[in-house]
Design an enzyme around this catalytic site. Structure first.
Site: not given
Ligand code: HAX
Length: 435
Positions: A240, A270, A318, A327, A373
């Protein structure tokens, strides 16, 4: 000129030579390298954005203008009778890096009130949309609809010197920010309360008036102030913030830019994750036939079921953080104080006890700890705001504070239009020596 605008101008003038010197004398100094994994994997960790509004340390979490969350809440002038600060004072702080006095804060409070009124045509636009439109679509459309108000565009078309860009940008950002709680509350009541609207109360501050227009009693005003400040800024690289900055880098005004940033916030990885956390938790509870049947074993099974289905556990993980999000902790402390025995809070706490272990065992997520979140929806639910598809709008009102402060500074420092370079897969294979 208000004290805020005067201080901002002083800070801008002090800051400009620092940026100019870095560019002119040290432009070739390296701050990052880029690997193939980073090029394919969302530029994670590539240091190529500049902001002084906030900084995110992987282990410590966010600092706003150098202050941690508890330090920020402690330092800002408080709303009389409330434990939480005026959001208006926090806006002053983010823009200038100076903690405002009570007098300076109240001047911003009054300034915001003058700019608060939501144009009727925005309400008409939103009323014309199908009622099952997602609240985030309405929120983004409402912001975009107001683009015709832009003073930046007007001044730009008249012919404006670059050094003055920050001024109409600041005015636009303040005009827009002042209206966002009313816009959010309007959408909430349009969609979920049969369009029975509540008029703004001019005696109330930004956060207090939001609670009033939502139609939710005290202490929801404090919840709103806390929530908006906590969600305001998380440095520049999140979707964002980055999108808002990217669009603004073309000299698009703040209406176009924020609307774009909000569209990024609407994705489930996000901001939408806070809606996903509640829907995940509720589905799981329903499946067990009620909260009283929930055990740690059942939570563990549900988490594995989600992971084995190839889905993410919402509210965990994250891109930058490598510990529990402060937070999350701040909201958890609020819950421990105000709703310690609330069953849904107890369930969220139970998930907190179980999920990090499961995610570690699963072995993929680099950060198994909860993010902001995971904890925010339960507070909304407790105070009667149970329509979870509205939750990301709350995030979007808060996020606006940070990103609008950022793009005001972008204009002040003349940051360039963004244009990173792309490569082809064949070029990466060549770099890897496999072609
Ligand atoms: N559940 C399951 N798998 C997860 C995970 C979770 N909560 N978090 C990361 N992973 C997985 C990823 O999908 C990725 O899998 P692949 O290798 O198969 O693609 C692997 O672990 C490595 O990811 P990462 O390097 O740890 O995390 P990223 O930096 O790629 O992504 C995210 C960060 C926040 C998008 C990720 O942790 C996620 O999808 N979390 C769940 C959704 C969420 O809570 N989003 C909100 C985040 C905070 C925010 O921005 N708020 O607005």
């Amino acid at each position: 000129m208000t004290a805020l605008k005067e201080t901002l101008l002083k800070k801008i003038e002090e800051h400009r030579p620092r940026t100019t010197r870095l560019l002119k004398e040290f432009g070739d100094v390296k701050v990052s390298d880029v690997t193939i994994a980073q090029a394919i994997g969302g530029a994670r960790g590539v240091r190529c954005l500049v902001t002084d509004i906030s900084y995110l340390d992987p282990h410590e979490g966010i600092r706003f203008r150098g202050k941690t969350i508890p330090e920020t809440f402690e330092a800002m002038p408080k709303v009389p009778g409330s434990e939480y600060p005026f959001v208006e004072g926090f806006w002053y702080f983010l823009l200038t890096s100076e903690v405002p006095t009570e007098k300076q804060t109240l001047e911003v409070v009054e300034d915001f009130k003058k700019r608060r009124e939501l144009p009727k045509y925005v309400m008409d636009v939103l009323r014309a949309m199908p009622r099952d439109t997602h609240p985030m679509t309405m929120y983004s459309a409402g912001i975009l609809a107001m683009q015709r108000e832009s003073l930046f565009v007007k001044r730009y078309n008249e012919g404006m010197n670059k050094m003055e860009f920050w001024d109409p940008m600041y005015e636009d950002c303040t005009n827009l920010l002042a209206k966002l709680p009313s816009l959010g509350a309007f959408i909430y009541r349009l969609k979920f309360k049969d369009d029975k609207q509540i008029a703004p109360n001019m005696d109330l501050d930004w956060g207090g008036n939001f609670a009033h227009q939502m139609g939710v009693d005290h202490p929801y005003d404090d919840v709103a102030r806390m929530y908006f400040i906590l969600h305001s800024d998380h440095e520049s690289g999140n979707v964002s913030a980055h999108t808002t900055h990217l669009v603004a880098s073309t000299l698009s005004d703040c209406y176009y830019s924020l609307s774009a940033g909000i569209n990024g916030l609407a994705g489930p990885l996000h901001g939408l994750a806070n809606q996903e956390v509640l829907s995940w938790t509720m589905k799981f509870m329903d499946k067990l036939g009620g909260i009283e049947n929930v055990t740690k074993e059942a939570v563990k099974d549900a988490l594995w079921e989600t992971l084995n289905a190839g889905q993410v556990v919402p509210g965990y993980g994250h891109a930058v953080l490598r510990k529990t999000d402060p937070r999350y902790t701040s909201q958890r402390e609020f819950c421990l104080k105000n709703l310690p025995d609330y069953p849904l809070f107890k369930l969220i706490s139970m998930i907190y006890e179980v999920a990090p272990g499961v995610l570690q065992e699963h072995g993929k997520a680099k950060n198994p700890w909860p993010n902001v979140d995971a904890q925010s929806g339960v507070i909304q639910w407790y105070y009667g705001v149970t329509e979870w598809d509205f939750y990301t709008v709350l995030f979007g009102i808060g996020r606006a504070i940070g990103v609008l402060a950022n793009i005001t500074w972008d204009r002040a420092l003349g940051y360039a239009i963004e244009r990173p370079k792309s490569v082809t897969t064949a070029m990466l294979e060549e770099a890897a020596g496999i072609k």
